[in-house]
Design an enzyme around this catalytic site. Structure first.
Site, PDB file in Angstrom:
ATOM      1  CB  SER A 223      -0.976  -0.051   1.160  1.00  0.00           C
ATOM      2  OG  SER A 223      -2.114   0.700   0.837  1.00  0.00           O
ATOM      3  CG  HIS A 376      -5.755  -2.561   1.136  1.00  0.00           C
ATOM      4  ND1 HIS A 376      -5.094  -2.246  -0.035  1.00  0.00           N
ATOM      5  CD2 HIS A 376      -5.206  -1.787   2.105  1.00  0.00           C
ATOM      6  CE1 HIS A 376      -4.186  -1.310   0.221  1.00  0.00           C
ATOM      7  NE2 HIS A 376      -4.234  -1.021   1.511  1.00  0.00           N
TER       8      HIS A 376
HETATM    9  C1  GTR Z   1      -5.483   4.398   1.986  1.00  0.00           C
HETATM   10  C2  GTR Z   1      -4.969   5.201   0.817  1.00  0.00           C
HETATM   11  C3  GTR Z   1      -4.219   4.309  -0.128  1.00  0.00           C
HETATM   12  C4  GTR Z   1      -3.286   3.352   0.573  1.00  0.00           C
HETATM   13  C5  GTR Z   1      -3.820   2.815   1.884  1.00  0.00           C
HETATM   14  C6  GTR Z   1      -2.775   2.108   2.771  1.00  0.00           C
HETATM   15  O1  GTR Z   1      -6.186   5.179   2.882  1.00  0.00           O
HETATM   16  O2  GTR Z   1      -6.063   5.797   0.185  1.00  0.00           O
HETATM   17  O3  GTR Z   1      -3.531   5.104  -1.085  1.00  0.00           O
HETATM   18  O4  GTR Z   1      -2.046   3.935   0.785  1.00  0.00           O
HETATM   19  O5  GTR Z   1      -4.383   3.823   2.633  1.00  0.00           O
HETATM   20  O6  GTR Z   1      -1.621   2.550   2.870  1.00  0.00           O
HETATM   21  O7  GTR Z   1      -3.154   1.095   3.372  1.00  0.00           O
END
Ligand code: GTR
Length: 395
Positions: A223, A376
């Site tokens: 991420s 995610h």
């Molecule tokens: C979210 C963001 C993403 C990603 C994520 C993370 O809020 O929108 O770009 O970086 O966090 O790091 O888990």
């Protein structure tokens, strides 16, 4: 206006392929003055430097060129994981005049290791993975036991220990240390670049250890950490391999697609991650002189691995894959194969097989990709696929 953007729910962003705006892809093999790039020498001497400079100016900011000294101290050392590994906590200290800045990291090596260990450096955006925690609890985000069993050394640091992950954190981290009381300059590095810089300092340490093969060190992140791992490898060619997991907007994904997370949204929610210039392209991404496929071009001809997840549409899996595909001309110029060679790529992949089967890595030459099933996160399977890729690279 910022408040309105931030209160917009993720579900209100675009997830419809037919609504992806029309765009044209910048050609990595055309110089800013319009000249074609036709040789590896021209790539390394002229085109790569101007492209790197564009990414610094437009996306991640410029690192300081101030000289500093660097030292390391081992704070603790223990034999862990049933005697299979040694876990160390180390402090890296940077010094300019009489000012210092320190951040901790951990390093795990297999006991009785030879002199030839490949290593991974995880940019950990979640927490500091202490030796005790690693010893007492398996965590797929940083699966040290798996890494050790497969013969890797594994290092990690926590991003916020280097540069706090907050919009107003500048003065409290490494960027404030380099600025020495001066305000944040417009063109200066932002947090992603600062975290990547820290990964390079951990690599400095690994280079000093006889048991590590410093020509085989991968930089890994998930991420925001995955955005960072790609930029870290672009800035520091000593990283032999880069792995970006679910990095999305500002990482592997093409900005121009504005699918899921957009430039507008990310620069509003995380203004400290990017140069203020990046925000200027909100809603007019097609005017960006660069796009994220050229971040892979900056890493070429080195190997790179990308993972997406089918439910993580916020990170635009297709845009992550496409970006990797579109870096192929640079790999080709440098005499290497990559995934783009095997894909008949038009600019939205409508003529090619996407996605590949779930959880099934596609590996071509220097590049690997998989789309995992699920949301995610950085899982055991993600690591396994990446380590399989890393392990098959020629020594
Ligand atoms: C979210 C963001 C993403 C990603 C994520 C993370 O809020 O929108 O770009 O970086 O966090 O790091 O888990």
């Amino acid at each position: 206006a910022i408040v309105a953007k931030l209160s917009q729910k993720r579900s209100e962003f675009n997830y419809d392929e037919s609504k992806v705006p029309k765009y044209s892809i910048p050609d990595p093999l055309v110089m800013q003055n319009g000249d074609p790039v036709t040789s590896a020498d021209q790539w390394f001497d002229q085109r790569r430097p101007e492209l790197l400079d564009s990414f610094r100016k437009l996306v991640y900011g410029q690192r300081p060129d101030t000289q500093y000294s660097l030292s390391f101290a081992t704070v603790s050392e223990a034999t862990i994981l049933d005697g299979t590994a040694i876990g160390k906590t180390i402090t890296a200290t940077l010094q300019i005049d009489d000012h210092t800045f320190s951040f901790p990291f951990v390093l795990f090596t297999p006991t009785n290791a030879g002199n030839d260990l490949p290593a991974v450096i995880l940019i950990n955006n979640r927490s500091f993975p202490s030796v005790d925690e690693v010893n007492s609890k398996y965590d797929s985000f940083f699966p040290v036991k798996d890494l050790i069993d497969r013969g890797y050394a594994a290092a990690a640091f926590f991003t916020s220990d280097v540069d706090p992950d907050r919009a107003d954190g500048f003065a409290d981290g490494i960027r404030g240390f380099f600025a020495q009381g001066k305000p944040l300059a417009d063109d200066a590095w932002r947090s992603l670049s600062a975290w990547g810089f820290a990964a390079s300092r951990v690599l400095d340490y690994l280079e000093r250890l006889p048991e590590i093969d410093s020509s085989r060190v991968a930089v890994v992140g998930h991420s925001r950490g995955g955005k960072t791992s790609l930029w870290a490898a672009a800035e520091d060619p000593r990283f032999a391999v880069a792995y970006s997991n679910h990095s999305g907007c500002g990482g592997a994904a093409l900005s121009r697609r504005a699918f899921g997370e957009t430039v507008d949204r990310i620069t509003s929610a995380f203004p400290h991650w990017f140069s203020p210039n990046f925000a200027k392209y909100a809603g007019r991404e097609n005017e960006l002189p660069i796009d994220q496929h050229e971040l892979f071009s900056l890493i070429a001809p080195r190997p790179v691995y990308v993972a997406s997840a089918d439910e993580d549409l916020w990170a635009d899996p297709r845009g992550e894959y496409l970006s990797l595909v579109l870096s192929a001309p640079v790999y080709q110029l440098l005499g290497k194969r990559s995934i783009g060679d095997e894909v008949i790529a038009d600019s939205d992949l409508t003529n090619s097989a996407y996605p590949p089967p779930l959880d099934h890595p596609v590996i071509v030459g220097q590049t690997g990709y998989h789309i995992g099933s699920g949301g995610h996160g950085l899982t055991h399977v993600d690591w396994k696929n990446f380590l399989d890729f890393f392990g098959r690279l020629p020594k």
